[in-house]
Design a protein around this motif. Structure first.
Motif, PDB file in Angstrom:
ATOM      1  N   ALA A  82       1.373   4.015  -3.106  1.00 26.80           N
ATOM      2  CA  ALA A  82       1.237   5.468  -2.954  1.00 26.80           C
ATOM      3  C   ALA A  82       2.418   6.157  -3.634  1.00 26.80           C
ATOM      4  CB  ALA A  82       1.162   5.834  -1.472  1.00 26.80           C
ATOM      5  N   LEU A  83       3.637   5.598  -3.416  1.00 21.23           N
ATOM      6  CA  LEU A  83       4.807   6.154  -4.102  1.00 21.23           C
ATOM      7  C   LEU A  83       4.697   5.917  -5.608  1.00 21.23           C
ATOM      8  CD1 LEU A  83       7.576   5.030  -1.580  1.00 21.23           C
ATOM      9  CD2 LEU A  83       6.615   7.318  -1.868  1.00 21.23           C
ATOM     10  N   GLY A 103       0.824  -1.209   0.000  1.00 22.69           N
ATOM     11  CA  GLY A 103       0.000   0.000   0.000  1.00 22.69           C
ATOM     12  C   GLY A 103       0.854   1.253   0.000  1.00 22.69           C
ATOM     13  N   VAL A 104       1.872   1.271   0.853  1.00 17.89           N
ATOM     14  CA  VAL A 104       2.784   2.428   0.890  1.00 17.89           C
ATOM     15  C   VAL A 104       3.544   2.520  -0.432  1.00 17.89           C
ATOM     16  CG1 VAL A 104       4.805   3.406   2.049  1.00 17.89           C
ATOM     17  CG2 VAL A 104       2.992   2.350   3.402  1.00 17.89           C
ATOM     18  N   MET A 145       2.161   6.086  -7.362  1.00 16.64           N
ATOM     19  CA  MET A 145       1.288   7.095  -7.983  1.00 16.64           C
ATOM     20  C   MET A 145       2.103   8.263  -8.535  1.00 16.64           C
ATOM     21  SD  MET A 145      -1.767   6.092  -8.165  1.00 16.64           S
ATOM     22  CE  MET A 145      -2.673   7.596  -8.578  1.00 16.64           C
TER      23      MET A 145
END
Lengths: 124, 137
Positions: free
Chosen positions: B41-42, B37-38, B44
């Protein structure tokens, strides 16, 4: 017997005063992302090896532009909510936590606005 | 003053942490869900970068594609593809949990293990399809 007032119980907001809104928004965005991510994987693989003109034409198509807008917006909402939980779990100093919350929101807004602007510029 | 519980004279066992526990696959999958998930996010940043590159012009687009096609670029994109599939599949499992399904031990173990296998196969399939589309496979 509970010391909570009937008003507090009927509000159902609990000790964080925000109820289940964060949890619910994270689930709702995840449901939206099921079809949108499937479409994004299709779009991403479709773009591989395309010339600039073909890539532009693909994203210029209104259906693709709308799907990409929905994917980016749902992703930004979902990731901002998710990263906030990670921060809440691991950072227990109020100052650092506040700074990271702001950084997380800023990151989401920057990614979101930049992507939406780019999509609109291609599509319009 | 008497020794406090923290003093060396009263060394007590600390509660076990992830370095002590045997790693059940369910725990590994839970941690992987958060890590992917983290990572996504990166990732993106890459999505925004690609969109800005297409909006900017052929030069920016070619730069993005050249970096994405390099060895390191392909490794990062493969990791991104794997993270997408893992988080996608395990996210569906999270939704099933939310409505009360999938908690029985054999189900939880099987699903955790299966999602690792499927996510790797999925990432390979995405790359194979992309290479095929690009006429490289």
């Amino acid at each position: 017997m509970s010391i909570r007032t009937p008003f507090s119980r009927v509000q159902g907001l609990g000790s964080a005063h925000s109820g289940t809104e964060h949890f619910w928004r994270e689930r709702a965005s995840s449901v939206a992302l099921i079809p949108l991510t499937a479409w994004f994987v299709y779009a991403a693989t479709h773009l591989i090896g395309l010339s600039y003109d073909d890539a532009f034409t693909f994203l210029h198509d209104p259906v693709n532009a709308i799907a990409m807008l929905l994917f980016v917006i749902a992703s930004v909402v979902h990731m901002t909510l998710g990263i906030q939980v990670v921060i809440e779990d691991y950072v227990h100093t109020e100052g650092s936590k506040l700074l990271l919350f702001l950084a997380n929101k800023a990151f989401g807004w920057i990614i979101g606005v930049a992507s939406v602007f780019a999509i609109l510029r291609i599509a319009l | 003053m008497a020794d406090t519980p923290q003093s060396p004279a009263h060394q007590r066992p600390l509660s076990p942490f992830i370095s002590i526990f045997r790693w059940p696959v369910t725990m590994a999958a839970s941690i992987t869900h958060r890590v992917t998930g983290v990572g996504l996010a990166l990732g993106m940043i890459l999505v925004a970068w690609l969109l800005i590159a297409v909006a900017t012009g052929p030069g920016a687009y070619d730069t993005f594609m050249a970096l994405g096609g390099s060895i390191i670029g392909r490794l990062i994109l493969f990791g991104f593809a794997w993270a997408v599939v893992f988080h996608f599949l395990n996210g569906i499992r999270h939704l099933a949990w939310d409505v009360g399904y999938g908690f029985k031990l054999p189900t939880a173990l099987g699903a955790s293990f299966g999602i690792y296998v499927l996510s790797i196969l999925g990432a390979i399939a995405i790359f194979a399809w992309g290479y095929h589309r690009a006429g490289l496979l």
